[in-house]
Design a protein around this motif. Structure first.
Motif, mmCIF file in Angstrom:
data_model
loop_
_atom_site.group_PDB
_atom_site.id
_atom_site.type_symbol
_atom_site.label_atom_id
_atom_site.label_comp_id
_atom_site.label_asym_id
_atom_site.label_seq_id
_atom_site.Cartn_x
_atom_site.Cartn_y
_atom_site.Cartn_z
ATOM 1 N N PRO A 112 0.805 -1.227 0.000
ATOM 2 C CA PRO A 112 0.000 0.000 0.000
ATOM 3 C C PRO A 112 0.835 1.273 0.000
ATOM 4 C CG PRO A 112 -0.055 -1.044 2.147
ATOM 5 C CD PRO A 112 0.637 -2.002 1.237
ATOM 6 N N GLY A 113 2.056 1.200 0.509
ATOM 7 C CA GLY A 113 2.904 2.393 0.543
ATOM 8 C C GLY A 113 3.141 2.956 -0.838
ATOM 9 N N PHE A 114 3.451 2.086 -1.801
ATOM 10 C CA PHE A 114 3.712 2.535 -3.171
ATOM 11 C C PHE A 114 2.434 3.077 -3.819
ATOM 12 C CE2 PHE A 114 3.946 1.710 -7.750
ATOM 13 C CZ PHE A 114 5.096 2.421 -8.063
ATOM 14 N N VAL A 115 1.322 2.374 -3.623
ATOM 15 C CA VAL A 115 0.055 2.808 -4.223
ATOM 16 C C VAL A 115 -0.355 4.167 -3.655
ATOM 17 C CG1 VAL A 115 -2.373 2.223 -4.529
ATOM 18 C CG2 VAL A 115 -0.642 0.407 -4.592
ATOM 19 N N PHE A 116 -0.269 4.340 -2.347
ATOM 20 C CA PHE A 116 -0.643 5.615 -1.725
ATOM 21 C C PHE A 116 0.248 6.748 -2.242
ATOM 22 C CE2 PHE A 116 -3.346 3.221 0.784
ATOM 23 C CZ PHE A 116 -3.934 3.917 1.828
ATOM 24 N N GLU A 117 1.544 6.478 -2.303
ATOM 25 C CA GLU A 117 2.489 7.512 -2.735
ATOM 26 C C GLU A 117 2.152 8.022 -4.129
ATOM 27 O OE1 GLU A 117 7.296 7.948 -3.572
ATOM 28 O OE2 GLU A 117 6.515 6.203 -2.511
ATOM 29 N N ARG A 118 1.763 7.113 -5.036
ATOM 30 C CA ARG A 118 1.431 7.510 -6.408
ATOM 31 C C ARG A 118 0.061 8.189 -6.482
ATOM 32 N NH1 ARG A 118 5.327 7.398 -10.518
ATOM 33 N NH2 ARG A 118 7.036 6.199 -9.643
ATOM 34 N N LEU A 119 -0.835 7.782 -5.603
ATOM 35 C CA LEU A 119 -2.180 8.359 -5.662
ATOM 36 C C LEU A 119 -2.230 9.793 -5.131
ATOM 37 C CD1 LEU A 119 -4.558 5.446 -4.562
ATOM 38 C CD2 LEU A 119 -4.490 6.591 -6.776
ATOM 39 N N TYR A 120 -1.323 10.157 -4.177
ATOM 40 C CA TYR A 120 -1.363 11.503 -3.607
ATOM 41 C C TYR A 120 -1.359 12.562 -4.708
ATOM 42 C CZ TYR A 120 -0.063 9.296 0.859
ATOM 43 O OH TYR A 120 -0.020 8.523 1.985
ATOM 44 N N LYS A 121 -0.395 12.454 -5.611
ATOM 45 C CA LYS A 121 -0.248 13.472 -6.666
ATOM 46 C C LYS A 121 -1.418 13.445 -7.635
ATOM 47 C CE LYS A 121 2.991 15.284 -10.054
ATOM 48 N NZ LYS A 121 4.312 15.125 -10.716
ATOM 49 N N ILE A 122 -1.860 12.222 -8.001
ATOM 50 C CA ILE A 122 -2.974 12.103 -8.958
ATOM 51 C C ILE A 122 -4.231 12.753 -8.390
ATOM 52 C CG2 ILE A 122 -4.508 10.453 -10.092
ATOM 53 C CD1 ILE A 122 -2.115 8.537 -10.265
ATOM 54 N N MET A 123 -4.572 12.416 -7.132
ATOM 55 C CA MET A 123 -5.804 12.934 -6.538
ATOM 56 C C MET A 123 -5.715 14.441 -6.292
ATOM 57 S SD MET A 123 -7.056 9.916 -3.930
ATOM 58 C CE MET A 123 -5.668 10.050 -2.840
ATOM 59 N N LYS A 124 -4.539 14.907 -5.926
ATOM 60 C CA LYS A 124 -4.364 16.325 -5.627
ATOM 61 C C LYS A 124 -4.533 17.196 -6.877
ATOM 62 C CE LYS A 124 -0.897 17.072 -2.965
ATOM 63 N NZ LYS A 124 0.487 17.317 -2.476
ATOM 64 N N GLU A 125 -4.065 16.701 -8.026
ATOM 65 C CA GLU A 125 -4.046 17.516 -9.244
ATOM 66 C C GLU A 125 -5.259 17.293 -10.137
ATOM 67 O OE1 GLU A 125 -0.373 16.548 -11.096
ATOM 68 O OE2 GLU A 125 0.858 17.647 -9.631
ATOM 69 N N HIS A 126 -6.056 16.258 -9.863
ATOM 70 C CA HIS A 126 -7.175 15.954 -10.758
ATOM 71 C C HIS A 126 -8.271 17.010 -10.640
ATOM 72 C CE1 HIS A 126 -9.930 13.529 -13.129
ATOM 73 N NE2 HIS A 126 -8.916 12.681 -13.365
ATOM 74 N N LYS A 127 -8.890 17.314 -11.750
ATOM 75 C CA LYS A 127 -9.925 18.349 -11.790
ATOM 76 C C LYS A 127 -11.250 17.866 -11.210
ATOM 77 C CE LYS A 127 -7.937 20.656 -15.825
ATOM 78 N NZ LYS A 127 -8.163 21.099 -17.234
ATOM 79 N N ASN A 128 -11.489 16.550 -11.242
ATOM 80 C CA ASN A 128 -12.737 16.017 -10.726
ATOM 81 C C ASN A 128 -12.625 15.823 -9.205
ATOM 82 O OD1 ASN A 128 -15.085 14.658 -10.138
ATOM 83 N ND2 ASN A 128 -14.785 13.021 -11.629
ATOM 84 N N PRO A 129 -13.413 16.582 -8.424
ATOM 85 C CA PRO A 129 -13.303 16.453 -6.952
ATOM 86 C C PRO A 129 -13.699 15.079 -6.443
ATOM 87 C CG PRO A 129 -15.206 17.806 -7.562
ATOM 88 C CD PRO A 129 -14.410 17.583 -8.825
ATOM 89 N N LYS A 130 -14.471 14.344 -7.250
ATOM 90 C CA LYS A 130 -14.861 12.986 -6.839
ATOM 91 C C LYS A 130 -13.659 12.051 -6.760
ATOM 92 C CE LYS A 130 -19.467 12.570 -6.484
ATOM 93 N NZ LYS A 130 -20.138 11.842 -5.396
ATOM 94 N N VAL A 131 -12.691 12.304 -7.634
ATOM 95 C CA VAL A 131 -11.478 11.476 -7.608
ATOM 96 C C VAL A 131 -10.802 11.585 -6.243
ATOM 97 C CG1 VAL A 131 -9.163 11.204 -8.587
ATOM 98 C CG2 VAL A 131 -11.112 11.595 -10.095
ATOM 99 N N LEU A 132 -10.777 12.809 -5.678
ATOM 100 C CA LEU A 132 -10.144 13.030 -4.369
ATOM 101 C C LEU A 132 -10.984 12.442 -3.232
ATOM 102 C CD1 LEU A 132 -7.928 14.278 -2.647
ATOM 103 C CD2 LEU A 132 -9.143 16.462 -2.759
ATOM 104 N N SER A 133 -12.257 12.766 -3.173
ATOM 105 C CA SER A 133 -13.093 12.319 -2.058
ATOM 106 C C SER A 133 -13.265 10.812 -2.032
ATOM 107 C CB SER A 133 -14.458 13.008 -2.114
ATOM 108 O OG SER A 133 -15.137 12.682 -3.319
ATOM 109 N N GLU A 134 -13.537 10.199 -3.214
ATOM 110 C CA GLU A 134 -13.732 8.746 -3.264
ATOM 111 C C GLU A 134 -12.414 7.998 -3.115
ATOM 112 O OE1 GLU A 134 -16.627 7.447 -3.086
ATOM 113 O OE2 GLU A 134 -17.625 9.384 -3.265
#
Length: 921
Positions: A164-186
């Motif tokens: 999970p460490g690797f998956v979380f690390e990669r998701l931080y940037k994706i969720m932070k920069e994505h325009k769809n707020p659902k990507v972050l909340s979900e």
């Protein structure tokens, strides 16, 4: 057309998901996690033997049904592959290209995600490059309610495959920069389930906390903030309250919501094992997980400056307080998670503040030490250099607030290091008599709460011996608390271990412990006489029997009642007393194996100053008493019933005339027992002792026996301190006893004990000591035994606020003035104008009184003595200090006359009284 590469741009740096790479680890070649460019034609060519060409063609079709059929066929082909590992990355690349993550048909999307999930969960090693290729598309599918369930399942499969460490690390940037707020909340909601499934051991907690603070809690979308609060609550379940230190700077409204979430997810720690495990972790991540306790710790060594350490020892209390507060601020800024680096000097400086004269600073220091222990964790033990011993000394303070601060610091310490590491320090604290009864009671209560949580119950056994001595404490609360604690130890360690640990206790103490804890295995080794002590009487305390009320007049009824209260039949107790009466024919004293010098060396006392008898001293007295006195006498003297004690004293009184030699040999034991009686509150027994002691001292005088230094150090400090008793009759008897002491202990040696009484906290004691000094001046002169050079100590008391002390001091100085005349001013030391005025008035009054009684003028007797020296030669002065006879005439002039007679005659004894000859300068 070439396949589009998903995920971040290619990086030349090689990364791992598990934290810093250990230099010592011999890890294999680090995996390149960034996917390289690969065209669709190359992918098709390399998959030619695995996937049919028709299937790939249909995946490219613009008709969604054909694509759906093709993905179904591909799924069957993948499930039938026997060597899926070789083609896993190529299959994932193919699906990312066709139909790709831009596929609009929900059914096709679901099938694609299911195929990728199957590959990730089936292969032995799933490349991290594949995760990077899929994460952006999968995270977008999580935001869509139609594909959310399979997408979350796919992310969980990725976590099982690569951690999970690797998956979380990669998701931080994706969720932070994505325009769809659902990507972050979900996405954050999925992280909640991932933390619950995998725990926190494979996560970089600082990164996830920073992400929650900087992104999740700062979002304008309520759904995102709520998801973040749930994620932090789940972290609290595994990490504990320490996470709050990293979130102290968020908005108050969010803090309230977080506190509510913490209550829903209470800290479980090791009790909350992960539901899922990672199939394979690289060496770096494994090492990181094993060496870290989760939350990061900050190095504060640069903030512990020499100026800070110097200010902690500043003479200015305000500067010291500011420095203590500065230490708290440093820890607070580090989110209450610090490394031990550079803290050794800090603990040394704080150790000095535990002895600060300002009690408020001591309490502030205790608070800081508790904060440091919580912030450092287990490493605090090595860095603190035994500061715990000084912390435990504060438990003896008479202020409740100080003791509460000490217990709070101990709570923080035990949470950081476990009780096992604290046992050696606590064992010393339990045996320290300076820890008052309230402090020892609080410490026993604290131990009872924590001892059951010890990882190794056997580590608690060293606490049993100091606890056993507390079963005989004068305070009933201490005895009860000690018994409760020892029973807790008995529950977790068992009778055999407890009995083995207490085997070498003195027999009387062992009997008490065996009775209180009901140790059947110990009873077998106890002698019958000691069992009688246990069953026929309760324990005396070191400070007396303040809480015991007299029972019925009938002695047998008292014994029966006391026995029945402990479950022993009254008839059995009466039988024991009857059997003791048969011992009357035996010798009352046994000096066969007595070694008085060894006993005196064993009795550790502080000369001149009175200290309450310590537990080990009481234990030794008990053993000596039963060893050298007849059993029935010992049972009476060591009884909780004052009437039985009086019976024992009467037996000693009857034997006194015919047992002079034995009394001298065992005098130290008797004096130690008298000290215990002086410390109790039973007036009847105390008066009986005060009636017996003059007879004892007269018997010693008849034998020309003088007390040894050890005997005097045992008895005199207590006698002097207790001479200020609140009952006038007792004070009178003790005062007469002190005056009688010069018959068996010389006045020059007695005087330091009396002078120590001038410093007593009891004003009555100080008054009695001043009066006794005046008595010796009047009857023995001012120049004997050092009385003259100690007049400044008496004169200083004329400045006391208490009027009775001033009056006593003025009377004693008036006696000195009677003997010395105006020469007394040379010996009183420096005095204020007010003191000199008081003395001058008192001296004038004394001169008038002497004139009325026709006693001459102040100083006449001393002047006459000087003249006799000049007229009769200098050899008179050489006889200063000789013991010659005199009558009990009150006036100094008559004593001078007797002296002159004895100068030219053979010394003889008149009226069995004595006089000290005075040196005449």
């Amino acid at each position: 057309a070439p396949a589009k590469k998903s995920g971040p741009a290619k990086s030349t740096a090689k990364k791992t998901d598990g934290g810093p790479q250990s230099k010592a680890s011999a890890a294999p070649e680090i995996e390149d996690v960034e996917p390289s460019e690969m065209s669709l034609e190359e992918i098709e060519e390399r998959l030619n033997s695995v996937v049919k060409t028709e299937t790939i063609s249909q995946l490219k079709s613009t008709v969604w049904k054909e694509r759906l059929e093709a993905i179904g066929m591909l799924k069957q082909d993948v499930e039938n592959l026997t060597e899926l590992d070789k083609s896993a990355e190529l299959l994932v690349r193919l699906l990312c290209a066709v139909p790709g993550w831009n596929e609009k048909n929900v059914q096709v999307q679901q099938q694609v995600i299911e195929v990728i999930t199957y590959i990730a969960s089936t292969v032995k090693k799933f490349p991290k490059r594949c995760v990077v290729l899929c994460l952006l598309g999968i995270s977008e599918r999580v935001a869509d309610i139609k594909t959310r369930a399979p997408a979350m399942k796919c992310l969980t499969a990725f976590c099982e495959a690569v951690g999970p460490g690797f998956v979380f690390e990669r998701l931080y940037k994706i969720m932070k920069e994505h325009k769809n707020p659902k990507v972050l909340s979900e996405g954050i909601l999925w992280m909640v389930s991932a933390v619950e499934d995998f725990g926190t051991s494979n996560l970089k907690l600082k990164d996830i906390i920073d992400f929650c603070k900087d992104t999740g809690l700062q979002s304008s979308a309520a759904a995102t903030r709520n998801s973040t609060i749930k994620l932090i609550g789940m972290l609290h379940k595994f990490v504990g309250p320490d996470i709050k230190g990293f979130l102290s700077d968020v908005k108050p409204a969010l803090l309230s919501a977080l506190d509510a979430e913490y209550e829903k997810n209470p800290f479980e720690g090791a009790a909350a094992p992960p539901k899922r495990t990672v199939r394979a972790l690289d060496t770096a991540s494994s090492t990181s997980a094993a060496s870290s306790d989760g939350l990061p710790r900050e190095d504060i060594s640069s903030k512990i400056t020499p100026a800070l350490l110097k200010n902690l020892g500043s003479p200015d209390w305000k500067l010291r307080l500011e420095s203590i507060e500065a230490v708290n601020k440093i820890v607070e800024e580090a989110h209450k998670r610090i490394q031990p680096t550079g803290t050794v000097d800090l603990f040394t400086a704080l150790r000095g503040r535990l002895n600060d004269s300002n009690k408020n600073l001591v309490m502030a220091t205790l608070s800081s030490i508790g904060v440091l222990a919580s912030a450092m964790g287990p490493s605090v033990e090595k860095s603190s250099k035994g500061i715990l011993a000084d912390v435990l000394k504060c438990i003896g303070d008479n202020k409740k607030h100080m003791r509460e601060c000490t217990l709070t610091a101990l709570d923080s310490w035990v949470a950081a290091t476990q009780l096992d590491k604290m046992v050696p320090y606590i064992a010393v604290a339990l045996g320290d008599q300076k820890s008052g009864s309230e402090g020892r009671k609080d410490l026993f209560d604290w131990l009872s709460k924590h001892v059951s949580k010890m990882s190794d119950p056997a580590e608690a056994l060293p606490l049993l011996k100091p606890s056993a001595s507390s079963l005989m404490d004068k305070s009933s609360e201490v005895r009860k608390a000690a018994e409760t604690f020892m029973n807790e130890v008995l529950k977790i360690c068992g009778q055999a271990a407890v009995a083995k640990n207490l085997r070498d206790l003195p027999s009387p103490t062992m009997a008490i412990v065996a009775e209180r804890l009901k140790l059947s295995s110990v009873h077998e080794g106890i002698s019958d006489s000691v069992k009688t002590v246990t069953t026929s009487m309760s324990l005396p305390s070191k400070g007396g029997l303040k809480n015991i009320k007299p029972g019925l007049n009938d002695r047998s009824s008292n014994v029966g009642k006391a026995a029945s209260q402990r479950g022993v039949p009254a008839r059995a107790s009466v039988t024991m007393i009857s059997s003791q009466d048969s011992l009357q024919s035996q010798a009352l004293f046994n000096i066969k194996d007595s070694n008085k010098e060894d006993r005196e060396r064993r009795v550790l006392v502080r000369k001149f100053k009175f200290e309450e008898p310590r537990r080990e001293q009481i234990d030794e007295l008990k053993v000596d008493l039963f060893k050298h006195f007849r059993e029935d006498v010992s049972l009476r003297l060591w009884n909780s019933d004052f009437k039985r004690q009086i019976d024992g004293i009467e037996l000693l009184q009857k034997a006194l005339p015919s047992s002079g030699k034995e009394v001298v040999e065992l005098l130290d034991i008797l004096l130690r027992w008298f000290v215990l009686r002086f410390c109790e509150s039973n007036t009847t027994c105390l008066l009986k002792v005060l009636d017996f002691l003059p007879e004892l001292f007269d018997g010693l005088k008849d034998q020309s026996y003088m007390l040894t230094e050890a005997e005097a150090a045992i008895f005199l400090p207590c006698l002097i301190e207790k001479s200020g008793h609140n009952i006038e009759k007792v004070r009178e008897k003790m005062g007469e006893l002190i005056k009688q002491m010069i018959n068996i202990y010389s006045l020059p040696k007695l005087l330091p004990y009396i002078l120590e009484g001038l410093r007593s906290k009891n004003n009555r004691t100080r008054i009695e000591c001043v009066d006794i000094i005046g008595y010796f001046m009047d009857h023995n002169g001012t120049e004997v035994g050092g009385l003259l050079k100690n007049l400044p100590s008496v004169a200083a008391l004329t400045a006391e606020r208490d009027g009775e002390i001033r009056k006593a001091a003025l009377n004693t100085l008036a006696t000195a003035y009677k003997n010395l005349g105006d020469d007394v001013w040379r010996y009183v030391g420096k005095l204020s104008d007010a003191q000199r005025s008081m003395l001058d008035d008192r001296f004038k009054w004394k001169a008038r009184e002497m004139d009325k009684r026709r006693e001459g003028r102040p100083g006449d007797a001393r002047a006459a003595l000087r003249r006799s020296v000049r007229e009769n030669g200098s050899d008179v002065a050489e006889q200063s200090g000789e013991l010659v006879s005199r009558s009990m005439a009150g006036s100094m002039m008559s004593r001078c006359f007797i002296y002159l007679i004895n100068r030219f005659a053979v010394p003889s004894v008149f009226h069995n009284t004595t006089l000290f000859v005075y040196s005449c300068p």
